[in-house]
Design a protein around this motif. Structure first.
Motif, PDB file in Angstrom:
ATOM      1  N   LYS A  47      13.425 -24.916 -11.394  1.00  0.00           N
ATOM      2  CA  LYS A  47      14.075 -25.656 -10.748  1.00  0.00           C
ATOM      3  C   LYS A  47      14.064 -26.728 -11.837  1.00  0.00           C
ATOM      4  CE  LYS A  47      12.870 -27.041  -6.486  1.00  0.00           C
ATOM      5  NZ  LYS A  47      12.192 -26.986  -5.156  1.00  0.00           N
ATOM      6  N   LEU A  48      15.017 -27.899 -11.404  1.00  0.00           N
ATOM      7  CA  LEU A  48      14.488 -29.638 -12.530  1.00  0.00           C
ATOM      8  C   LEU A  48      13.910 -29.850 -12.404  1.00  0.00           C
ATOM      9  CD1 LEU A  48      16.619 -30.568 -14.601  1.00  0.00           C
ATOM     10  CD2 LEU A  48      17.790 -31.543 -12.600  1.00  0.00           C
ATOM     11  N   THR A  49      13.013 -30.820 -13.037  1.00  0.00           N
ATOM     12  CA  THR A  49      11.940 -31.918 -12.342  1.00  0.00           C
ATOM     13  C   THR A  49      12.246 -32.288 -12.049  1.00  0.00           C
ATOM     14  OG1 THR A  49      10.132 -33.118 -13.334  1.00  0.00           O
ATOM     15  CG2 THR A  49      12.260 -32.397 -14.743  1.00  0.00           C
ATOM     16  N   ALA A  50      11.687 -33.642 -10.670  1.00  0.00           N
ATOM     17  CA  ALA A  50      11.999 -34.210  -9.676  1.00  0.00           C
ATOM     18  C   ALA A  50      12.205 -35.537 -10.383  1.00  0.00           C
ATOM     19  CB  ALA A  50      10.799 -34.883  -9.233  1.00  0.00           C
ATOM     20  N   CYS A  52      14.393 -35.950 -13.287  1.00  0.00           N
ATOM     21  CA  CYS A  52      15.618 -36.474 -12.984  1.00  0.00           C
ATOM     22  C   CYS A  52      16.646 -35.556 -12.877  1.00  0.00           C
ATOM     23  CB  CYS A  52      15.584 -34.687 -14.895  1.00  0.00           C
ATOM     24  SG  CYS A  52      17.445 -34.513 -15.473  1.00  0.00           S
ATOM     25  N   ARG A  53      17.773 -36.182 -12.762  1.00  0.00           N
ATOM     26  CA  ARG A  53      19.165 -36.497 -11.782  1.00  0.00           C
ATOM     27  C   ARG A  53      20.258 -35.599 -12.046  1.00  0.00           C
ATOM     28  NH1 ARG A  53      17.656 -41.781  -8.732  1.00  0.00           N
ATOM     29  NH2 ARG A  53      16.700 -42.005 -10.009  1.00  0.00           N
ATOM     30  N   VAL A  54      21.066 -34.694 -11.673  1.00  0.00           N
ATOM     31  CA  VAL A  54      22.022 -34.909 -12.492  1.00  0.00           C
ATOM     32  C   VAL A  54      23.634 -34.872 -11.197  1.00  0.00           C
ATOM     33  CG1 VAL A  54      23.752 -32.714 -13.314  1.00  0.00           C
ATOM     34  CG2 VAL A  54      20.999 -32.915 -13.759  1.00  0.00           C
ATOM     35  N   TYR A  55      24.643 -35.480 -11.156  1.00  0.00           N
ATOM     36  CA  TYR A  55      25.034 -36.035 -10.958  1.00  0.00           C
ATOM     37  C   TYR A  55      26.464 -35.288 -10.911  1.00  0.00           C
ATOM     38  CZ  TYR A  55      22.236 -38.967  -8.181  1.00  0.00           C
ATOM     39  OH  TYR A  55      21.202 -39.756  -7.964  1.00  0.00           O
ATOM     40  N   ILE A  56      27.673 -34.653 -10.793  1.00  0.00           N
ATOM     41  CA  ILE A  56      29.075 -34.271 -10.967  1.00  0.00           C
ATOM     42  C   ILE A  56      29.810 -34.407 -10.201  1.00  0.00           C
ATOM     43  CG2 ILE A  56      29.404 -32.115 -11.909  1.00  0.00           C
ATOM     44  CD1 ILE A  56      27.076 -30.985 -13.046  1.00  0.00           C
ATOM     45  N   ALA A  61      23.454 -32.685  -8.066  1.00  0.00           N
ATOM     46  CA  ALA A  61      23.550 -31.136  -7.712  1.00  0.00           C
ATOM     47  C   ALA A  61      22.552 -30.937  -8.045  1.00  0.00           C
ATOM     48  CB  ALA A  61      23.270 -30.905  -9.625  1.00  0.00           C
ATOM     49  N   SER A  62      22.345 -29.276  -7.115  1.00  0.00           N
ATOM     50  CA  SER A  62      21.055 -29.170  -6.908  1.00  0.00           C
ATOM     51  C   SER A  62      19.773 -29.005  -7.354  1.00  0.00           C
ATOM     52  CB  SER A  62      20.971 -27.830  -6.130  1.00  0.00           C
ATOM     53  OG  SER A  62      21.066 -26.403  -6.357  1.00  0.00           O
ATOM     54  N   PRO A  63      18.350 -28.943  -7.503  1.00  0.00           N
ATOM     55  CA  PRO A  63      17.970 -28.816  -8.328  1.00  0.00           C
ATOM     56  C   PRO A  63      18.413 -27.674  -9.152  1.00  0.00           C
ATOM     57  CG  PRO A  63      16.284 -28.983  -6.533  1.00  0.00           C
ATOM     58  CD  PRO A  63      18.131 -28.993  -6.775  1.00  0.00           C
ATOM     59  N   ARG A  68      20.797 -25.846 -14.711  1.00  0.00           N
ATOM     60  CA  ARG A  68      21.597 -24.699 -14.988  1.00  0.00           C
ATOM     61  C   ARG A  68      22.436 -25.635 -16.131  1.00  0.00           C
ATOM     62  NH1 ARG A  68      21.592 -21.737 -10.781  1.00  0.00           N
ATOM     63  NH2 ARG A  68      23.760 -23.064  -9.845  1.00  0.00           N
ATOM     64  N   PHE A  69      22.565 -26.628 -15.419  1.00  0.00           N
ATOM     65  CA  PHE A  69      23.092 -27.984 -16.603  1.00  0.00           C
ATOM     66  C   PHE A  69      22.678 -28.479 -18.007  1.00  0.00           C
ATOM     67  CE2 PHE A  69      25.114 -32.191 -17.132  1.00  0.00           C
ATOM     68  CZ  PHE A  69      26.565 -31.711 -17.250  1.00  0.00           C
TER      69      PHE A  69
END
Length: 406
Positions: A47-50, A52-56, A61-63, A68-69
């Motif tokens: 899971k991505l740390t809280a 860091c947020r990723v938008y695509i 994106a989910s954690p 993965r990204f």
């Protein structure tokens, strides 16, 4: 004059209106953003740390998808080598990292050099500094047209490889037009009354607090390091006090038994300890601790994890750091010491006396052999010496050859 001093008017105690400085003097580099991405990728778990947020493609994106990204990006030597179009299938994207200096030591060092003594003038309440890394290509950020906290002043350093822009609206007219909750997509916002600010590569854009704004990077991928400089309002100080109390009380009770016994309650002795802990934590007293912690870290809100001490071979002089002098709070028979945001509570009288002498500016001659042996024997003074070296609150200066010979 530092860059922050350039934007600040000491006569009016006010920062200037929005402005862009081309070829702004700073020492942030693309490699720092890449270091942050690699550090986040290397964190355990899927899971991505809280932070860091990723938008695509306009969707967060989910954690798991976000991690993965980030993992894919981290495989490349530097950010300029990343095939962004292939990874996103041509969709717009945004990576937003909070508390970014936790993931890049080089960024932390760069900021300390840039700040100098600028923040000291805002004592005693102080300020806080938080880092953000913003990477992406987008017609507008996924946050839409929004306004920051009124205590914030944000400096955006565009590292490239392409320019971006910010569109701003004065806060009061914007609220009059759209109501008290006016955050909205750019496509639903009238551009009348707005101003557009270009952010070419190498520039710094200053964003005051009282503007609704939206960022755009439509021409390609831009990498930005943003520094949020915030005054410590009463609400922020209250939150800091709560963190200090939580740090002090948390170790009292072991929560593990709750896994198997929901009716489980603290023992009578534990309950007395908890009540006593609450009773002794007056807010005024713990506000001193919160301010001491912040001051010891140069007002940077991100406190980097404590690593192993770097104890040089041979003899050396342990000297308090002039760049990040530790802070002290005395409470009865306990001496609380803060260095680079880390905390140690001393109760041993010998260690307290030794520490006070060191803090007074008297270097202490030590050797690697002495410190390591003291750590093994749990000697209080040597444990404090190792803690100072681990935090950076003190430096190990080479002993003079002449003095060593004598």
């Amino acid at each position: 004059m530092s860059l922050l001093e350039y934007f600040y008017d000491t006569l009016t105690d006010h920062f200037t209106t929005p402005a862009t400085v081309a070829d702004a003097p700073h020492i942030y580099e693309m490699s720092m953003a890449a270091e942050a991405i690699r550090t986040i990728s290397a964190m355990p778990g899927q899971k991505l740390t809280a932070d860091c947020r990723v938008y695509i493609g306009g969707r967060r994106a989910s954690p798991f998808e976000g991690k993965r990204f980030i993992d894919l990006i981290a495989k490349y030597r530097d950010l300029s080598c990343v095939p962004w179009h292939d990874l996103t299938k041509g969709a717009p994207f945004l990576i937003f990292v909070n508390k970014a200096s936790l993931f890049s030591e080089a960024m932390d060092i760069a900021t300390r050099g840039m700040l100098g003594k600028f923040c000291d003038q805002f004592e005693p309440e102080g300020v806080s500094i938080e880092h953000h890394v913003i990477i992406g290509q987008y017609a507008e950020t996924d946050f839409g047209v929004h306004v920051d906290d009124p205590a914030d002043r944000v400096f955006h350093f565009n590292l490239g490889p392409v320019g971006k822009e910010m569109i701003l609206w004065p806060r009061e007219p914007f609220i009059e037009r759209y109501g008290t909750n006016p955050t909205r997509p750019l496509g639903e916002t009238d551009l009348e009354g707005s101003a557009r600010y270009e952010m070419p590569v190498g520039s710094c854009f200053f964003l005051p607090a009282d503007y609704y704004h939206v960022g755009r990077s439509p021409e390609g991928v831009s990498v930005v390091v943003a520094i949020a400089l915030s005054r410590q309002s009463s609400e922020e100080q209250l939150a800091a006090v709560h963190r200090e109390i939580k740090n002090a009380i948390a170790p009292i009770e072991d929560l593990t038994p709750y896994w198997t016994n929901f009716r489980r309650a603290p023992t009578e002795a534990q309950q007395k300890n908890i009540c006593a802990a609450f009773a002794r934590h007056d807010y005024a007293g713990w506000l001193q601790h919160a301010r001491a912690r912040a001051r010891s870290n140069g007002w940077i809100s991100e406190v980097r994890p404590l690593g192993a001490p770097d104890i040089p071979p041979g003899e050396f002089d342990l000297t308090i750091s002039a760049e990040a002098p530790p802070q002290v709070v005395s409470a009865g028979h306990v001496l609380h010491v803060y260095a680079r945001g880390q905390h140690i509570a001393l109760t041993d009288e010998g260690a307290i006396s030794w520490t006070r002498s060191l803090l007074a500016g008297d270097p202490v001659r030590l050797s690697q052999e002495e410190v390591l042996a003291g750590i093994e024997k749990r000697n209080a003074q040597m444990l404090v010496a190792a803690w100072f070296l681990a935090t950076g609150g003190a430096t190990a200066d080479p002993a003079s050859v002449l003095e060593t010979a004598q």
